[in-house]
Structure formats: structure tokens, C-alpha cells
Scaffold this motif. Sequence first.
Motif, mmCIF file in Angstrom:
data_model
loop_
_atom_site.group_PDB
_atom_site.id
_atom_site.type_symbol
_atom_site.label_atom_id
_atom_site.label_comp_id
_atom_site.label_asym_id
_atom_site.label_seq_id
_atom_site.Cartn_x
_atom_site.Cartn_y
_atom_site.Cartn_z
ATOM 1 N N THR A 24 38.059 59.523 -129.855
ATOM 2 C CA THR A 24 39.250 60.243 -129.398
ATOM 3 C C THR A 24 40.295 59.279 -128.853
ATOM 4 O OG1 THR A 24 37.956 62.222 -128.857
ATOM 5 C CG2 THR A 24 40.103 61.992 -127.799
ATOM 6 N N LYS A 31 41.872 57.398 -131.711
ATOM 7 C CA LYS A 31 42.757 58.253 -132.499
ATOM 8 C C LYS A 31 44.066 58.524 -131.770
ATOM 9 C CE LYS A 31 43.070 62.879 -134.538
ATOM 10 N NZ LYS A 31 42.373 64.186 -134.729
ATOM 11 N N GLU A 32 43.987 58.809 -130.468
ATOM 12 C CA GLU A 32 45.177 59.205 -129.709
ATOM 13 C C GLU A 32 46.006 58.019 -129.231
ATOM 14 O OE1 GLU A 32 46.207 62.233 -129.431
ATOM 15 O OE2 GLU A 32 44.447 63.161 -130.351
ATOM 16 N N LYS A 63 49.981 61.417 -121.856
ATOM 17 C CA LYS A 63 49.262 62.460 -122.591
ATOM 18 C C LYS A 63 47.936 62.773 -121.920
ATOM 19 C CE LYS A 63 47.858 63.902 -127.202
ATOM 20 N NZ LYS A 63 47.906 63.603 -128.646
ATOM 21 N N LEU A 108 44.123 64.555 -121.975
ATOM 22 C CA LEU A 108 43.055 64.816 -122.940
ATOM 23 C C LEU A 108 42.061 65.822 -122.362
ATOM 24 C CD1 LEU A 108 42.243 61.232 -124.263
ATOM 25 C CD2 LEU A 108 43.576 63.008 -125.397
#
Length: 400
Positions: A46, A49-50, A97, A99
Motif C-alpha cells: 500500500t 502504491k500510494e 493523504k 490511509l
Amino acid sequence: MINVEVYRGLPVTEQAVEIVERKGTGHPDQMCDSIMEAISVALARTYLKEFGVILHYNIDKCLLAAGRVEKRFGGGRVLEPMELTIGDRATYSAFGKELPIREIAVEAAQTWLRENLRRVDPTNHIQYRVKLAPGSEELSDIFRRPGDVRCANDTSAAVGYYPLSPTELTVLAVEHELNSAAFKRLFPETGEDVKVMGLRRGNTLDLTVAMPLLAERIESEKEYFDRKQKIYAALKVFLSEQSGFSEFGIGFNTLDQPGRGLGGVYLSLLGTSAEDADSGQVGRGNRVNGIIPMGRPIGTEAAAGKNPMSHVGKIYNVLAHRLARAICERFEGVRGAYVLLLSRIGEPIDQPLMASAQLILEKGVAPEPVARRVEEMMAAEFAGINAFCLALANGAFSIC
């Protein structure tokens, strides 16, 4: 610093007694290790990817509290679900951001349970308690510091060895066989909570095996012991064909006692003793090579769930075994190797405080030329450690 020397001890295969244990898929300790590692891989993927980078986390604290069930011949019911506590540290936000860390952790746990334990419903049979908090400023800062290689987040030591002894290989093979898809098709009444303890005395191997039978598939005490005898016979055939030991003994579910009904048989509703008998915890199970070897040097770090880019408790544990294997496979005349790695917190993980290899050489092999080549190989492996860490982050290596 890299040091290479000749091993001066007595190889484990030449010792009179050897004891090796393996905890299988459904053992509560193995469940904790496997689930935490599944969460670790999910988080690493994750973050990559982010954000394009793996951030600070350590998911290496876990407790599986046993539930309660009511069993009978032919079935039973769950009275109280198991509880899985997922704990330690994770990065919840970066670069503006947020998560959903809790959701990622629970989903990874449920996926592992669904894929590995046939009778466990990951939604209804387990409750989840997530205690993940942001990391300390100093440890989180490791991931913001310049440089291509992360600093070690701990002062820690790890040890690995190769090759596995015939006893170690047999114990590992027996558990893999009992939990294989082929065996479960042949004996669908067997659960996944397998434990194998091997004792070698001289050239004789004595195995103690525990594996529950599923209550819903066993209608009576008589049927239990009939099925147990068939399973025992299959296990005996497997050992005679695969183990390499001409003399061996097997104890299978040795607590059983005919005539005592439910109190004298090993039945399980869900295939794991975590349903009502035994809780589990990270770090109490197999070492990263899949076994618990009593006659070998072993480290104390729990590798499962640790950060694969900075936590040497994971990185060096796996790397030590891989280095030992590479030494034995690449250099003629080396028939065994032990590798000991030591980090210092704050130092780059490709620069261990000590990397020591002890070599078991064939008779007549000169140690100096081999030692020089081994030292060069180890230096090259550390130079490429980032690729190793990324593979570790992606779940490329089994660690329990």
C-alpha cells in the motif's frame, strides 16, 4: 566488518541427540506469525502504491486469545469467538493523504484465514482488536533521512545456518505433508493445527505428532480411532519413503485414551486449538527457516510483521540463512555454514557492525582461499541489500 573463520564445534548431525520442532499452519503461534506477516506485506504494498516508498511501521505484536466452543461427536457450535489483537506501530498519513490502516490490517488477516483454515469463518469466528499507533518521531525520521539505504532501527543480532539436517528436513516435510492439499483431500477429517516434534538418537528418529480430527466428520469414539489408525498408517508410509531414516517411531495424538469419550480424543470444531484450548503470540513459533531447532544457535527476534526496509530483526534474520545457503552452494569444499549478523542502531543496514561466517569444510580443504572468496561474496550481497529488502517486503521469502 566481515569475518570468516573455520567452525570449531561438532556438527549437529554428528551429535548423539538432536531435537527439532515444527508448528504447523493452524497452530495459534504460527497463525499469529503468518497473519502479522500478511499484514506487513499488505502495508508495504500500500505504501509503495500510494507514495512510492515504504514508510515506518512495525506490525510485530499480536495476541490470539482462544475462544470457546462446544464439541460433540458429529459437530458442535462456537460459544465465544477468538480475539485477535493486532498491535504496535504504523504510519497513518503522509504527503497530505490518510490511509485506512485498520481496514487494511483486518482485511489482510481475514484473507490469510480464509485461504489457510478451512473451517474458520474470519468474520464470525474471530473478533479483531487493532491497537496500531503512529511511531515515535525518532524512528519515523529514519524514513525521512537522505541516502539510498535505510538506517537500522535497532541494535540486534541474528544467526542463520545451512544446510538443514536430515532430522530438520524430515520434521518440516511431515508438517507440510499433513497440511498439504493432497493430504486434506485424502483425509478431510484432519485439522490444520499440526505440531511435529522430532527426536533423533543416533540414527533413529522418533516423532511425536499432534493433529486434531474435525468433530463434524467423526460420529463416534470408534470412528475416531479407526480414522486415526488409517492416518497413522499413511504417515508411516510417507516416512518410510521420504525421511531417509531406516529406523523411526511415531507417536500420534498421544494424549488419547480409549473409553473416555470426548475426554480421550483430540477433536476440533474449527481445526485449530485456538478455538478453545490454546492462545497464540508472535515470536513463539518457528524460526525464519520454518523450524525450532534446539541444537542450533537461534536468535530471539520475532521476524514476522517487522518493517522489511529498516528492521534488522527481520532483515538480518532472513539474510543470515540465505547467506549461509549461498556459501554452501557456491563454494566447493564447504559442507556447512553458520552466519552471525549484528547491527547498530542508526547505522546503514548494508554496513553491519559485524558479519561473521563460520565454515564447516571438507577434509583437506585449505581455509584461507575459501575465506577470501566468502568475504567477497558477503560484501557483494550487502551492497545489493535494497533489492533483497524490496523482495522481502513483497513477501518473496517465507519467514515462518
